[in-house]
Enzyme design. Structure first.
Site, mmCIF file in Angstrom:
data_model
loop_
_atom_site.group_PDB
_atom_site.id
_atom_site.type_symbol
_atom_site.label_atom_id
_atom_site.label_comp_id
_atom_site.label_asym_id
_atom_site.label_seq_id
_atom_site.Cartn_x
_atom_site.Cartn_y
_atom_site.Cartn_z
ATOM 1 N N VAL A 40 0.840 -1.202 0.000
ATOM 2 C CA VAL A 40 0.000 0.000 0.000
ATOM 3 C C VAL A 40 0.876 1.253 0.000
ATOM 4 O O VAL A 40 0.670 2.172 -0.805
ATOM 5 C CB VAL A 40 -0.942 0.005 1.226
ATOM 6 C CG1 VAL A 40 -1.777 1.267 1.234
ATOM 7 C CG2 VAL A 40 -1.840 -1.230 1.224
ATOM 8 N N GLY A 79 -0.806 -15.515 -5.789
ATOM 9 C CA GLY A 79 -0.643 -14.320 -4.957
ATOM 10 C C GLY A 79 -1.958 -13.618 -4.651
ATOM 11 O O GLY A 79 -1.972 -12.520 -4.099
ATOM 12 N N GLU A 107 -3.094 -14.926 0.792
ATOM 13 C CA GLU A 107 -1.842 -15.007 1.552
ATOM 14 C C GLU A 107 -1.527 -16.458 1.898
ATOM 15 O O GLU A 107 -2.431 -17.309 1.902
ATOM 16 C CB GLU A 107 -1.976 -14.190 2.830
ATOM 17 C CG GLU A 107 -2.061 -12.710 2.522
ATOM 18 C CD GLU A 107 -2.096 -11.855 3.767
ATOM 19 O OE1 GLU A 107 -1.575 -12.290 4.792
ATOM 20 O OE2 GLU A 107 -2.645 -10.749 3.682
ATOM 21 N N ASP A 133 -11.404 -11.077 8.611
ATOM 22 C CA ASP A 133 -11.175 -9.813 7.896
ATOM 23 C C ASP A 133 -12.510 -9.117 7.602
ATOM 24 O O ASP A 133 -12.654 -7.909 7.795
ATOM 25 C CB ASP A 133 -10.415 -10.117 6.597
ATOM 26 C CG ASP A 133 -10.177 -8.881 5.759
ATOM 27 O OD1 ASP A 133 -9.318 -8.078 6.145
ATOM 28 O OD2 ASP A 133 -10.868 -8.713 4.725
ATOM 29 N N LYS A 149 -14.004 -5.414 9.075
ATOM 30 C CA LYS A 149 -14.533 -4.319 8.248
ATOM 31 C C LYS A 149 -15.967 -3.983 8.648
ATOM 32 O O LYS A 149 -16.351 -2.815 8.678
ATOM 33 C CB LYS A 149 -14.463 -4.708 6.769
ATOM 34 C CG LYS A 149 -13.026 -4.754 6.251
ATOM 35 C CD LYS A 149 -12.953 -5.376 4.868
ATOM 36 C CE LYS A 149 -11.517 -5.445 4.379
ATOM 37 N NZ LYS A 149 -11.350 -6.360 3.245
ATOM 38 N N GLY A 207 -5.517 -4.173 -2.955
ATOM 39 C CA GLY A 207 -4.529 -3.927 -3.997
ATOM 40 C C GLY A 207 -3.942 -2.541 -3.834
ATOM 41 O O GLY A 207 -4.522 -1.659 -3.194
HETATM 42 N N1 LIG Z 1 -2.290 -4.946 0.610
HETATM 43 C C1 LIG Z 1 -3.527 -4.506 0.413
HETATM 44 O O1 LIG Z 1 -4.103 -4.614 -0.683
HETATM 45 C C2 LIG Z 1 -4.268 -3.823 1.545
HETATM 46 C C3 LIG Z 1 -5.552 -3.303 1.322
HETATM 47 C C4 LIG Z 1 -6.213 -2.634 2.359
HETATM 48 C C5 LIG Z 1 -5.593 -2.503 3.591
HETATM 49 N N2 LIG Z 1 -4.332 -3.031 3.784
HETATM 50 C C6 LIG Z 1 -3.709 -2.829 5.083
HETATM 51 O O2 LIG Z 1 -2.620 -1.912 4.917
HETATM 52 C C7 LIG Z 1 -1.567 -2.205 5.844
HETATM 53 C C8 LIG Z 1 -0.252 -2.414 5.078
HETATM 54 O O3 LIG Z 1 -0.413 -3.510 4.200
HETATM 55 P P1 LIG Z 1 0.711 -3.874 3.125
HETATM 56 O O4 LIG Z 1 0.140 -4.981 2.313
HETATM 57 O O5 LIG Z 1 1.193 -2.641 2.449
HETATM 58 O O6 LIG Z 1 1.870 -4.449 4.083
HETATM 59 P P2 LIG Z 1 3.396 -4.789 3.698
HETATM 60 O O7 LIG Z 1 3.515 -4.955 2.224
HETATM 61 O O8 LIG Z 1 3.815 -5.879 4.588
HETATM 62 O O9 LIG Z 1 4.187 -3.462 4.089
HETATM 63 C C9 LIG Z 1 4.410 -3.058 5.414
HETATM 64 C C10 LIG Z 1 5.395 -1.919 5.420
HETATM 65 O O10 LIG Z 1 5.485 -1.386 6.720
HETATM 66 C C11 LIG Z 1 6.849 -1.348 7.144
HETATM 67 N N3 LIG Z 1 6.858 -1.659 8.578
HETATM 68 C C12 LIG Z 1 6.280 -2.698 9.213
HETATM 69 N N4 LIG Z 1 6.465 -2.615 10.542
HETATM 70 C C13 LIG Z 1 7.200 -1.501 10.754
HETATM 71 C C14 LIG Z 1 7.738 -0.877 11.904
HETATM 72 N N5 LIG Z 1 7.543 -1.382 13.122
HETATM 73 N N6 LIG Z 1 8.425 0.279 11.742
HETATM 74 C C15 LIG Z 1 8.629 0.805 10.522
HETATM 75 N N7 LIG Z 1 8.145 0.253 9.380
HETATM 76 C C16 LIG Z 1 7.452 -0.887 9.499
HETATM 77 C C17 LIG Z 1 7.574 -2.403 6.326
HETATM 78 O O11 LIG Z 1 8.928 -2.000 6.208
HETATM 79 P P3 LIG Z 1 10.011 -2.792 5.311
HETATM 80 O O12 LIG Z 1 9.539 -2.667 3.873
HETATM 81 O O13 LIG Z 1 11.262 -2.057 5.525
HETATM 82 O O14 LIG Z 1 10.018 -4.199 5.786
HETATM 83 C C18 LIG Z 1 6.810 -2.331 5.012
HETATM 84 O O15 LIG Z 1 7.348 -1.345 4.163
HETATM 85 C C19 LIG Z 1 -2.044 -3.445 6.613
HETATM 86 O O16 LIG Z 1 -2.647 -3.032 7.804
HETATM 87 C C20 LIG Z 1 -3.091 -4.077 5.694
HETATM 88 O O17 LIG Z 1 -4.055 -4.822 6.382
HETATM 89 C C21 LIG Z 1 -3.668 -3.679 2.793
#
Ligand SMILES: NC(=O)c1ccc[n+]([C@@H]2O[C@H](COP(=O)([O-])OP(=O)(O)OC[C@H]3O[C@@H](n4cnc5c(N)ncnc54)[C@H](OP(=O)(O)O)[C@@H]3O)[C@@H](O)[C@H]2O)c1
Length: 424
Positions: free
Chosen positions: A14, A178, A181, A192, A196, A293
Site C-alpha cells: 500500500v 498471490g 496469503e 477480515d 470491516k 490492492g
Molecule cells: N495490501 C492490500 O491490498 C491492503 C488493502 C487494504 C488494507 N491493507 C492494510 O494496509 C496495511 C499495510 O499492508 P501492506 O500490504 O502494504 O503491508 P506490507 O507490504 O507488509 O508493508 C508493510 C510496510 O510497513 C513497514 N513496517 C512494518 N512494521 C514496521 C515498523 N515497526 N516500523 C517501521 N516500518 C514498518 C515495512 O517495512 P520494510 O519494507 O522495511 O520491511 C513495510 O514497508 C495493513 O494493515 C493491511 O491490512 C492492505
C-alpha cells in the site's frame, strides 16, 4: 492554500502506491515529507531521496513539520503506538489498518475526539469507501448493509462456481497466484470481513464502543456440493457481512449466504467487493469495486488526505455509547440445510418429525439418486424460522443414528437488490 506535509509509515504494497502518487507532485495541497520503513536497505520498487527514509517512527511523530501521518505498516502494537503518539503531537491520521482499528479503536478514537484530530478510515474498507458520503449523510437512516468485503473469499467462491474445482484446490491456486496469503485463515474464516463490518458499524452508529466480537463464520465448510445445490435452487453463495437495524435493535454477523441469481451481490465475481445499503424508505444503493490492492487502497487513502487538507469532516466515530447487539438466536430467516444421511428408508420421516416438533416448515427437499453409499446428501430449504428453533432442531437431528455428519446450514437471502431481506 495551506500545504499539508505528509509522512507515510510503511513502504510495502500500500505504502508504495501512496508514496508514488505523492512524489508525482500532482496534488498541490499534499507534500511527502518522510517515509518510515523497518529495513532501510531493502530494494524498493522505485528510488526515493535517501533523506526521506527513517526507521524510527518517533522521528516522524515528533517532527513539527509533519501534519498528517499515513499508517500503512500493518500489525497492531507498533501501529497503535505510532497513531496514538502522532495524535498527541497534533497530527491527523489516515490508516488502512483494520486490525489496529478494531483492537485499539476505543483508545484511538477517544483520544482523537478529545484532541480535535481526525482519523481517515477509507483505506480500511477499500471496496465500499466511495459510499462514505452516503454513510455520512444518511448515518441514522441506514437500515441494512449487506456487503461482500473480502476479495479472497469472493475469488474462491466464484471460482469454485465457475470451474467446479474444490475449495482446497482453488485456495491453493489463489495462494500460488498471490491472490491469497500463505496463511489465509483471517480471510477464509471471516475475520477480515468481521473487522470491516465492525468498522462500518462504528461509523453508522457513531460510536467506538462496539462489541469486540461479532458472530462470525467463514467459508471453510462450503463444499462444491453446496455451490451446485445452491445453483440449482437459483442462488449463488457469497460470504456476507451484515448489519440490520430495526426498531432500535441491531443485528450484526458474518456468514456465507445464498443470494438469488440476478441480484447485484450474486453477480459479484472474482476478488471484487460490493455493498448494498438500504435506507428507512426502502431505497437501495449499491456499489461494486475492487476491495484491495496497491492502487485501489492508494485512492482511498489519498481521498482521506484530501479531505483532511480541505478541512472536510471525516467519517469517524466520536462517541462512547455502547452498541448492544441482538442475540443471533432471535433472528428469523430462511435456511439451506445439507444433511449427510444413511441411505435407507424412513430417514426423511425421522428428520421431518423433529422439524415439525419445532414448527419448522420446508420450502423444498432435494434427494438425488446416488450410487449405493454409506451416506448421501439430503438438501432442504426452510420457510421463515427463528434461528434459535432451527438450532435446537439441528442439535436433535445431528444426534440421530441415521445422520452421519454435522449438518451444513447457510442463510438464504431473499429479494436481492430490489428488496434485500435476510431477516423479516
Ligand atoms: N495490501 C492490500 O491490498 C491492503 C488493502 C487494504 C488494507 N491493507 C492494510 O494496509 C496495511 C499495510 O499492508 P501492506 O500490504 O502494504 O503491508 P506490507 O507490504 O507488509 O508493508 C508493510 C510496510 O510497513 C513497514 N513496517 C512494518 N512494521 C514496521 C515498523 N515497526 N516500523 C517501521 N516500518 C514498518 C515495512 O517495512 P520494510 O519494507 O522495511 O520491511 C513495510 O514497508 C495493513 O494493515 C493491511 O491490512 C492492505
Amino acid at each position: 492554500m495551506k500545504i499539508k506535509r505528509v509522512a507515510v509509515a510503511g513502504f510495502g504494497n500500500v505504502g508504495k502506491g501512496v508514496i508514488e502518487v505523492l512524489l508525482q507532485g500532482q496534488i498541490p495541497e499534499l507534500k511527502l515529507e518522510k517515509i518510515v520503513v523497518k529495513h532501510p536497505n531493502k530494494v524498493r520498487p522505485f528510488t526515493v531521496e535517501p533523506n526521506l527514509i527513517v526507521t524510527d517512527f518517533s522521528q516522524v511523530v515528533q517532527d513539527p513539520n509533519i501534519d498528517i501521518v499515513v499508517e500503512v505498516m500493518g500489525g497492531t502494537k507498533d501501529a497503535a503506538s505510532l497513531i496514538l503518539s502522532a495524535l498527541r503531537n497534533g497530527k491527523d491520521i489516515a490508516t488502512a489498518n483494520k486490525a489496529v482499528i478494531t483492537q485499539h479503536g476505543n483508545e484511538i478514537f477517544s483520544l482523537a475526539t478529545d484532541l480535535g484530530r481526525t482519523i481517515g478510515l477509507r483505506g480500511t474498507f477499500v471496496g465500499c469507501n466511495a459510499l462514505i458520503h452516503d454513510l455520512s449523510l444518511s448515518r441514522k437512516s441506514i437500515h441494512k448493509i449487506y456487503a461482500i468485503l473480502n476479495g479472497t473469499c469472493n475469488y474462491i467462491l466464484s471460482h469454485m462456481a465457475r470451474t467446479g474445482i474444490s475449495f482446497e484446490q482453488v485456495l491453493r491456486e489463489a495462494q500460488e497466484k498471490g491472490y491469497a496469503e500463505a496463511d489465509a485463515s483471517d480471510d477464509i474464516d471471516g475475520v477480515d470481513t468481521a473487522r470491516k463490518i465492525q468498522i462500518l458499524l462504528g461509523i453508522i452508529s457513531n460510536t467506538y464502543n462496539i462489541p469486540p466480537e461479532i458472530p462470525c463464520e467463514g467459508i471453510r465448510n462450503v463444499t462444491m456440493q453446496d455451490i451446485q445445490y445452491a445453483k440449482e435452487l437459483g442462488y449463488a453463495i457469497k460470504l456476507l457481512g451484515i448489519i440490520e437495524r430495526e426498531d432500535g435493535s441491531i443485528t450484526v454477523f458474518v456468514r456465507p449466504a445464498l443470494i438469488p441469481h440476478g441480484t447485484l451481490l450474486a453477480s459479484v465475481e472474482d476478488a471484487n467487493n460490493a455493498i448494498e445499503l438500504e435506507n428507512d424508505l426502502g431505497v437501495v444503493s449499491g456499489l461494486v469495486a475492487p476491495g484491495a490492492g496497491t492502487y485501489p487502497t492508494t485512492v482511498a487513502i489519498i481521498n482521506d488526505l484530501l479531505d483532511i487538507a480541505h478541512g472536510a469532516a471525516l467519517m469517524m466515530p466520536t462517541s462512547n455509547t455502547p452498541v448492544v447487539l441482538n442475540d443471533i438466536g432471535n433472528i428469523r430467516g430462511r435456511y439451506y440445510l445439507r444433511l449427510t444421511v444413511k441411505d435407507q428408508p424412513g430417514v426423511l420421516a425421522q428428520i421431518t418429525r423433529i422439524l415439525g416438533d419445532h414448527d419448522i416448515s420446508l420450502a423444498s427437499v432435494i434427494q438425488k439418486e446416488w450410487a449405493p453409499a454409506e451416506a448421501v446428501p439430503l438438501v432442504m430449504t426452510t420457510h421463515q424460522v427463528k434461528e434459535r428453533e432451527l438450532r435446537a432442531a439441528l442439535e436433535k437431528m445431528d444426534q440421530l443414528e441415521v445422520v452421519k455428519a454435522k449438518t451444513m446450514v447457510i442463510n438464504i437471502l431473499e429479494g436481492g437488490s430490489q428488496q434485500p431481506a435476510l431477516i423479516r
